[in-house]
Scaffold this active site. Structure first.
Site, PDB file in Angstrom:
ATOM      1  N   LYS A   1     -21.157 -52.975 -55.734  1.00  0.00           N
ATOM      2  CA  LYS A   1     -21.510 -53.773 -54.433  1.00  0.00           C
ATOM      3  C   LYS A   1     -20.248 -53.243 -53.434  1.00  0.00           C
ATOM      4  CE  LYS A   1     -18.651 -57.777 -55.501  1.00  0.00           C
ATOM      5  NZ  LYS A   1     -17.470 -57.948 -54.594  1.00  0.00           N
TER       6      LYS A   1
ATOM      7  N   ARG B   1     -16.439 -66.817 -53.835  1.00  0.00           N
ATOM      8  CA  ARG B   1     -16.445 -66.467 -55.136  1.00  0.00           C
ATOM      9  C   ARG B   1     -16.904 -67.926 -55.842  1.00  0.00           C
ATOM     10  NH1 ARG B   1     -14.005 -61.593 -56.958  1.00  0.00           N
ATOM     11  NH2 ARG B   1     -12.296 -60.919 -55.540  1.00  0.00           N
TER      12      ARG B   1
ATOM     13  N   ARG C   1     -16.261 -43.696 -68.868  1.00  0.00           N
ATOM     14  CA  ARG C   1     -14.964 -43.464 -68.021  1.00  0.00           C
ATOM     15  C   ARG C   1     -13.920 -43.055 -69.110  1.00  0.00           C
ATOM     16  NH1 ARG C   1     -13.638 -48.047 -63.828  1.00  0.00           N
ATOM     17  NH2 ARG C   1     -15.687 -48.089 -62.425  1.00  0.00           N
TER      18      ARG C   1
ATOM     19  N   ARG D   1      -9.505 -46.225 -71.116  1.00  0.00           N
ATOM     20  CA  ARG D   1      -8.333 -47.217 -70.743  1.00  0.00           C
ATOM     21  C   ARG D   1      -8.939 -48.650 -71.425  1.00  0.00           C
ATOM     22  NH1 ARG D   1      -7.362 -45.414 -64.644  1.00  0.00           N
ATOM     23  NH2 ARG D   1      -9.617 -45.874 -64.725  1.00  0.00           N
TER      24      ARG D   1
ATOM     25  N   ARG E   1     -14.460 -59.881 -68.674  1.00  0.00           N
ATOM     26  CA  ARG E   1     -14.618 -59.874 -67.224  1.00  0.00           C
ATOM     27  C   ARG E   1     -16.074 -60.128 -66.453  1.00  0.00           C
ATOM     28  NH1 ARG E   1     -11.880 -54.861 -66.432  1.00  0.00           N
ATOM     29  NH2 ARG E   1     -13.863 -54.013 -65.994  1.00  0.00           N
TER      30      ARG E   1
END
Ligand code: ZN
Length: 214
Positions: free
Chosen positions: A13, A88, A127, A160, A171
């Site tokens: 986004k 939020r 990643r 990571r 999350r």
């Protein structure tokens, strides 16, 4: 054109917000930037925010909202703006609406860049990072020349902690808990626009501009 961006972390986004801001020559506003600018310039609101931050406390919704409303009232926002990362929560959305209404303004669209959790998790798990020089790679989109090794410094690459599926899922759970009510809120207000964020970045952008140009 006054816009709010919604979308999970990793949905892209921020990228879309930047592209919208560029195309329509309106500022891309994040709360982080507003905080930094107000604290740096020593404004009254900045000083207030700083007293909370210095104590490690969250800046209260009302104050965040005052900062945002102050920012979007500046001359460069006359043609509109893209708000990224705010609101939020429902109380934040309500105070924003009330504050805008008080100055005769309103949000035109809330754009939800929708990407299923599985896609985000799989993107993130591709990643790879070099902890020595900070270089980042992606197995699919930006692979290192030699598998598992940093192009720049030759160090072994790692996945990571932040990019591990279980961390990403956690999350995302927090995101859904907070944001689903917002999606309902803006649906009710009839300004929610949902775009398929699994598509190519340019296609997502095109879908957004088609709606905004209507
Ligand atoms: Zn490296």
């Amino acid at each position: 054109m006054r816009l709010i961006m919604l979308g999970a972390p990793g949905a892209g986004k921020g990228t879309q917000a930047k592209k919208i801001a560029e195309k329509y020559s309106i500022p891309h506003i994040s709360t982080g930037d507003i905080f930094r600018a107000n604290i740096k310039n020593g404004t009254e609101l900045g000083k207030k925010a700083k007293t909370y931050m210095d104590q490690g406390l969250l800046v209260p919704d009302e104050l965040v909202c005052d900062l945002v409303v102050d920012r979007v009232g500046q001359p460069d926002c006359e043609k509109g703006y893209v708000l990224d990362g705010f609101p939020r929560t429902i109380p934040q959305a309500e105070s924003l609406d009330a504050a805008l209404k008080a100055v005769g303004s309103k949000i035109d669209y809330a754009i939800d860049v929708d990407v299923p959790d599985e896609n985000i998790i799989s993107r993130m798990s591709g990643r790879r990072a070099c902890l020595k020089c900070g270089a980042t790679y992606h197995l699919k989109y930006a692979a290192p020349k030699k598998e598992g090794v940093c192009d720049t410094c030759g160090e072994a690459l790692v996945l990571r902690e932040d990019d591990k599926p279980e961390t990403v899922q956690k999350r995302l759970n927090v995101y859904h808990e907070q944001t689903q009510p917002l999606i309902d809120y803006y649906t009710k207000a009839e300004i929610l626009v949902t775009v398929d964020g699994t598509k190519d970045m340019e296609e997502v952008f095109q879908a957004i501009t088609e709606i905004l140009d209507k």
